[in-house]
Design an enzyme around this catalytic site. Sequence first.
Site, short mmCIF file in Angstrom:
data_model
loop_
_atom_site.label_atom_id
_atom_site.label_comp_id
_atom_site.label_asym_id
_atom_site.label_seq_id
_atom_site.Cartn_x
_atom_site.Cartn_y
_atom_site.Cartn_z
N ASP A 36 5.95 -5.82 13.58
CA ASP A 36 6.37 -4.38 13.46
C ASP A 36 7.08 -4.31 12.24
OD1 ASP A 36 6.89 -1.74 14.37
OD2 ASP A 36 9.00 -2.06 14.02
N HIS B 249 9.48 1.25 -0.35
CA HIS B 249 10.00 1.79 0.96
C HIS B 249 10.81 0.53 1.37
CE1 HIS B 249 7.15 5.28 2.29
NE2 HIS B 249 7.87 5.64 1.50
N TRP C 145 0.21 7.58 1.66
CA TRP C 145 -0.25 6.50 2.38
C TRP C 145 -1.06 7.20 3.49
CZ3 TRP C 145 0.58 6.41 7.73
CH2 TRP C 145 -0.01 4.93 8.44
N ASP D 213 12.39 3.49 4.70
CA ASP D 213 11.28 4.12 5.53
C ASP D 213 11.35 3.20 6.84
OD1 ASP D 213 9.05 4.89 6.95
OD2 ASP D 213 7.54 3.85 5.62
N HIS E 76 5.00 -4.26 4.74
CA HIS E 76 3.45 -4.29 4.86
C HIS E 76 2.64 -5.21 4.30
CE1 HIS E 76 3.23 0.60 5.14
NE2 HIS E 76 3.68 0.24 5.94
N LYS F 159 -1.06 -1.11 2.65
CA LYS F 159 -0.47 -1.71 4.15
C LYS F 159 -1.43 -2.80 4.15
CE LYS F 159 0.98 -0.60 8.61
NZ LYS F 159 1.55 0.81 9.51
N ASP G 183 8.92 -1.30 10.81
CA ASP G 183 9.98 -0.34 10.74
C ASP G 183 11.21 -0.33 11.54
OD1 ASP G 183 8.11 1.40 9.06
OD2 ASP G 183 6.77 1.12 10.63
N GLU H 25 0.72 3.66 -1.51
CA GLU H 25 1.33 2.83 -0.71
C GLU H 25 0.29 1.98 -0.12
OE1 GLU H 25 3.87 4.52 2.25
OE2 GLU H 25 4.57 2.72 2.92
N ASP I 39 5.95 -1.27 0.41
CA ASP I 39 6.82 -1.10 1.59
C ASP I 39 7.17 -2.55 1.94
OD1 ASP I 39 7.20 -1.02 4.40
OD2 ASP I 39 7.00 1.09 4.36
C1 RNT Z 1 3.43 3.49 7.37
C2 RNT Z 1 3.89 3.71 6.06
C3 RNT Z 1 4.30 5.21 5.65
C4 RNT Z 1 4.94 5.88 7.06
C5 RNT Z 1 5.67 7.19 6.50
C6 RNT Z 1 6.06 7.82 7.70
O1 RNT Z 1 3.27 2.20 7.70
O2 RNT Z 1 5.05 2.91 5.94
O3 RNT Z 1 5.37 5.21 4.39
O4 RNT Z 1 6.01 4.96 7.50
O5 RNT Z 1 4.91 7.91 5.78
ZN ZN Z 2 6.26 3.03 4.09
#
Ligand code: RNT
Ligand code: ZN
Length: 414
Positions: free
Chosen positions: A290, A282, A181, A321, A258, A224, A292, A222, A255
């Site tokens: 946000d 993820h 990523w 993640d 994302h 985003k 995460d 990955e 993810d």
């Molecule tokens: C960031 C990605 C990535 C990170 C990690 C720490 O937006 O999701 O995967 O969160 O690699």
């Molecule tokens: Zn991620």
Amino acid sequence: MTNAYDYAKELYASIGIDTDEVIQQLAAVPISMHCWQGDDVQGFESSAALSGGIQTTGNYPGKARTPEELMADIDKALSVIPGKHRLNLHATYAIYDGERVSRDKLEPKHFEKWVQFAKERGLGIDINPTLFSHPLAADGLTLSHPDEKVRRFWIDHCKAIRKIGAYIGEQLGTPCLNNIWIPDGYKEVPADRTGPRQRLKDALDEILSVKYDKKYLIDSVESKVFGIGVESYTVGSHEFYMQYATQNGLLCLLDNGHYHPTENVADKIPSLLLFSDKVALHVTRGVRWDSDHVVAYNDELRDIAAEIVKAGTDRVVIGLDYFDASINRIAAWVIGMRNMQKALLAAMLTPYAKLAEYQNKGDFTAMFALNEEYKTYPMTAVWDKFCETLGAPVREDWFPIIRQYEDEVLAKRK
Ligand code: RNT
Ligand code: ZN
């Protein structure tokens, strides 16, 4: 407890589900637990601030500051999570004994302690090159940087990490997932959208030109949609990586934080699996902009889990993640891991094949009505039985254990 389970077993049997079998099936699903929840994505390299458009907020006391502390915290978390899992590491968690090397010079020996840790506990390990929190990523560009010297550094870093990943996979006898990523993007609309992607493509081609046995190393990319400070353009977009992964036999890593908030990652899983053997995830929880937050047991998670189960759990590589520094970090791990397992269990306890028959007959009333009823079948009794069978705390019994560790261990980290 036994009575509740017997009752549940009978009810599920009436809709064609064998709960004893489900318990075995769930026990066999590994989830890759991300080490970076333990220390706010800090790592052991330096005290460089987290960069790359991702952020942790909160200042909960007791974060792990050393490999020993992080390992102890991981052990504590795993002790209350049912089943055998995997550990997801970032390059910045390399363990230096004395001599320091830059990220492009990392070697398997810098991960030897993690390999030992995993061997002793029967865990697998996954890895990620770290293309952020570094002076050469200060302007937010890495593999797509217009400066060839900067690109060279990050290409070499990714190559070093793939070599380490292959070593880890060989040592542990289970393939290591190397996930790339990058934070690259622009705050304002760029004049050239193609150039950065062309450079990323060329960089990936070089990184991946070194071939490893898939028994040891699997690669994923990955995407985003945007990050903080890179709102207008992300080089590694979904379309870019989806195509790149398919063309090059890599795994596309989705993810779920994302994408646009109304986009559903659950729906992407079966689509990608028509074109690839496997897909990687993820799992996280997006809240507004946000991506995460700690994984909660919510509809989105259950939808994702349902697609994993329908596809076959061996076709989806599951990792978590998120990073929350505002609550006990070990509890954050446990909550997310147990929720992922609960969601998989809920999916395993739903007779999707039967519901699909109604769909195919065009009987959407039956499909909807029955599915809504199945949602309140007594899954709790099966979940409790699962935890008990695997020797993990049942229901909230894990919480006092983590609290006690907080009082006795975390509180002393000043
Ligand atoms: C960031 C990605 C990535 C990170 C990690 C720490 O937006 O999701 O995967 O969160 O690699
Ligand atoms: Zn991620």
